[in-house]
Design a protein around this motif. Structure first.
Motif, PDB file in Angstrom:
ATOM      1  N   VAL A 131      89.174  81.377  35.493  1.00 32.72           N
ATOM      2  CA  VAL A 131      90.400  81.866  34.851  1.00 32.72           C
ATOM      3  C   VAL A 131      91.397  82.269  35.926  1.00 32.72           C
ATOM      4  O   VAL A 131      91.037  82.929  36.913  1.00 32.72           O
ATOM      5  CB  VAL A 131      90.087  83.068  33.930  1.00 32.72           C
ATOM      6  N   ASP A 132      92.650  81.868  35.753  1.00 28.56           N
ATOM      7  CA  ASP A 132      93.707  82.204  36.709  1.00 28.56           C
ATOM      8  C   ASP A 132      94.015  83.696  36.602  1.00 28.56           C
ATOM      9  O   ASP A 132      94.699  84.135  35.678  1.00 28.56           O
ATOM     10  CB  ASP A 132      94.951  81.368  36.407  1.00 28.56           C
ATOM     11  N   GLN A 133      93.522  84.471  37.563  1.00 21.22           N
ATOM     12  CA  GLN A 133      93.686  85.917  37.498  1.00 21.22           C
ATOM     13  C   GLN A 133      95.090  86.362  37.891  1.00 21.22           C
ATOM     14  O   GLN A 133      95.472  87.505  37.651  1.00 21.22           O
ATOM     15  CB  GLN A 133      92.643  86.598  38.397  1.00 21.22           C
ATOM     16  N   ARG A 134      95.884  85.490  38.492  1.00 15.74           N
ATOM     17  CA  ARG A 134      97.279  85.851  38.773  1.00 15.74           C
ATOM     18  C   ARG A 134      98.064  85.958  37.479  1.00 15.74           C
ATOM     19  O   ARG A 134      98.950  86.789  37.351  1.00 15.74           O
ATOM     20  CB  ARG A 134      97.904  84.800  39.697  1.00 15.74           C
ATOM     21  N   SER A 135      97.746  85.103  36.534  1.00 21.26           N
ATOM     22  CA  SER A 135      98.378  85.213  35.219  1.00 21.26           C
ATOM     23  C   SER A 135      97.772  86.361  34.429  1.00 21.26           C
ATOM     24  O   SER A 135      98.441  86.985  33.621  1.00 21.26           O
ATOM     25  CB  SER A 135      98.211  83.900  34.446  1.00 21.26           C
ATOM     26  N   GLY A 136      96.497  86.621  34.666  1.00 19.00           N
ATOM     27  CA  GLY A 136      95.862  87.761  34.047  1.00 19.00           C
ATOM     28  C   GLY A 136      95.400  87.504  32.619  1.00 19.00           C
ATOM     29  O   GLY A 136      95.702  86.479  32.010  1.00 19.00           O
ATOM     30  N   GLU A 153      92.227  77.809  36.145  1.00 17.12           N
ATOM     31  CA  GLU A 153      92.480  77.160  37.421  1.00 17.12           C
ATOM     32  C   GLU A 153      92.548  75.649  37.207  1.00 17.12           C
ATOM     33  O   GLU A 153      91.928  75.103  36.293  1.00 17.12           O
ATOM     34  CB  GLU A 153      91.360  77.505  38.415  1.00 17.12           C
ATOM     35  N   SER A 154      93.280  74.989  38.065  1.00 14.62           N
ATOM     36  CA  SER A 154      93.571  73.562  37.864  1.00 14.62           C
ATOM     37  C   SER A 154      92.312  72.704  37.829  1.00 14.62           C
ATOM     38  O   SER A 154      92.252  71.696  37.140  1.00 14.62           O
ATOM     39  CB  SER A 154      94.515  73.058  38.959  1.00 14.62           C
ATOM     40  N   GLY A 155      91.276  73.085  38.536  1.00 14.35           N
ATOM     41  CA  GLY A 155      90.065  72.270  38.583  1.00 14.35           C
ATOM     42  C   GLY A 155      89.178  72.392  37.365  1.00 14.35           C
ATOM     43  O   GLY A 155      88.155  71.706  37.270  1.00 14.35           O
ATOM     44  N   GLU A 156      89.558  73.243  36.408  1.00 17.38           N
ATOM     45  CA  GLU A 156      88.713  73.468  35.233  1.00 17.38           C
ATOM     46  C   GLU A 156      89.198  72.724  34.000  1.00 17.38           C
ATOM     47  O   GLU A 156      88.754  73.013  32.888  1.00 17.38           O
ATOM     48  CB  GLU A 156      88.650  74.969  34.924  1.00 17.38           C
ATOM     49  N   GLU A 157      90.080  71.772  34.182  1.00 13.82           N
ATOM     50  CA  GLU A 157      90.643  71.048  33.039  1.00 13.82           C
ATOM     51  C   GLU A 157      89.543  70.354  32.243  1.00 13.82           C
ATOM     52  O   GLU A 157      88.687  69.671  32.785  1.00 13.82           O
ATOM     53  CB  GLU A 157      91.667  70.025  33.525  1.00 13.82           C
ATOM     54  N   GLY A 158      89.553  70.585  30.935  1.00 20.84           N
ATOM     55  CA  GLY A 158      88.563  69.983  30.054  1.00 20.84           C
ATOM     56  C   GLY A 158      87.363  70.866  29.781  1.00 20.84           C
ATOM     57  O   GLY A 158      86.581  70.585  28.864  1.00 20.84           O
ATOM     58  N   ARG A 159      87.199  71.937  30.556  1.00 27.51           N
ATOM     59  CA  ARG A 159      86.045  72.829  30.378  1.00 27.51           C
ATOM     60  C   ARG A 159      86.440  74.172  29.767  1.00 27.51           C
ATOM     61  O   ARG A 159      85.600  75.069  29.660  1.00 27.51           O
ATOM     62  CB  ARG A 159      85.360  73.078  31.729  1.00 27.51           C
TER      63      ARG A 159
END
Length: 268
Positions: free
Chosen positions: A98-103, A153-159
């Protein structure tokens, strides 16, 4: 804003309007790395007397308290379901996918609670139940709704859905251990092994769920123990408590669970 704070006046098309009064300005903003828009410029920021940096609730009870205070619930949602959503929210804040910068804001859990309550209200309207009570089965609607409230995060697309489902199961398992630890759930396991499956689902009433349990003494005593631990008095609350116990047994791999052709969930 600079003129209001420093000179106590504003200028509109060349006309100056004096504001002969003490002005207090309060402002809130997201962290600068959350969005690149709407940042407070440095000359203005310097004129604020104090800057308070907030944080997410540090304790689980505080997280639950925020949900209870802010969520507009249209059905009875047992506190352990709110606890599941609070744990779920905290796990998403810690997960590396999870993108923690977006929170993951408090609105994440609030929306989850309102979604669960709405699912319970819908079931009660369709089945004619007098008092809508949310159950574990209603958590299934949460993942699709909350997926749009966080960024991965960008590498988690589809999951994304797989990750959220895993974290929700973890939250349920931890809550079951917290509230039902020490209660012997063996009679449930023995009943299912003897070929008496328990059927639930978003179209199964509390009365039908309880009615699918055998009327023998060990099972009845177990249901009473669970209900007493979770302060479940009505049929809806007792059905929700039983469903929590069954889901805990499934997550502990002591019983099975599968969906039938009618969209019902069968524990067996």
């Amino acid at each position: 804003m600079l003129n209001v704070m420093e000179e106590r006046d504003i200028q509109v098309r060349g006309y100056s309007l004096r504001l002969p009064l003490d002005v207090v300005v309060l402002a809130s903003a997201n962290p600068e790395d959350y969005t690149n828009r709407g940042r407070i410029i440095t000359p203005l920021k310097d004129r604020f007397g104090a800057e308070i940096r907030t944080h997410y609730p540090l304790e689980l009870d505080d997280e639950i308290g925020v949900i209870e205070q802010e969520a507009d619930l249209l059905a009875t949602v047992p506190e352990y379901l709110l606890e599941i959503l609070a744990r779920f929210t905290r796990y998403t804040r810690e997960h590396p996918a999870v993108d923690q910068r977006s929170g993951v804001s408090a609105r994440f859990a609030i929306a989850g609670a309102e979604t669960v309550a709405a699912a319970a209200l819908h079931r009660s309207a369709v089945l004619g139940e007098e008092v809508p009570v949310a159950r574990v089965v209603d958590l299934e609607s949460v993942i699709e709704v909350l997926r749009g409230k966080i960024e991965f995060e960008s590498g988690e697309e589809g999951r994304e859905l797989e990750i959220l489902a895993h974290l929700l199961r973890k939250a349920v398992a931890d809550t079951v251990r917290e509230h039902l630890g020490g209660i012997d759930l063996g009679p449930f396991v023995a009943t299912l092994e003897d070929g008496h499956p328990v059927v639930t689902g978003d179209r199964v009433s509390a009365a039908d769920l309880l009615g699918s349990l055998p009327a023998d003494e060990p099972v009845g005593m177990t249901v009473d123990a669970i209900a007493a631990r979770l302060d479940a008095d009505t049929d809806g609350e007792r059905a929700a408590a039983v469903e929590l116990a069954l889901e805990g047994l499934f997550l502990a791999r002591r019983i099975g669970k599968e969906a039938d052709d009618e969209g019902q969930t069968v524990y067996g």
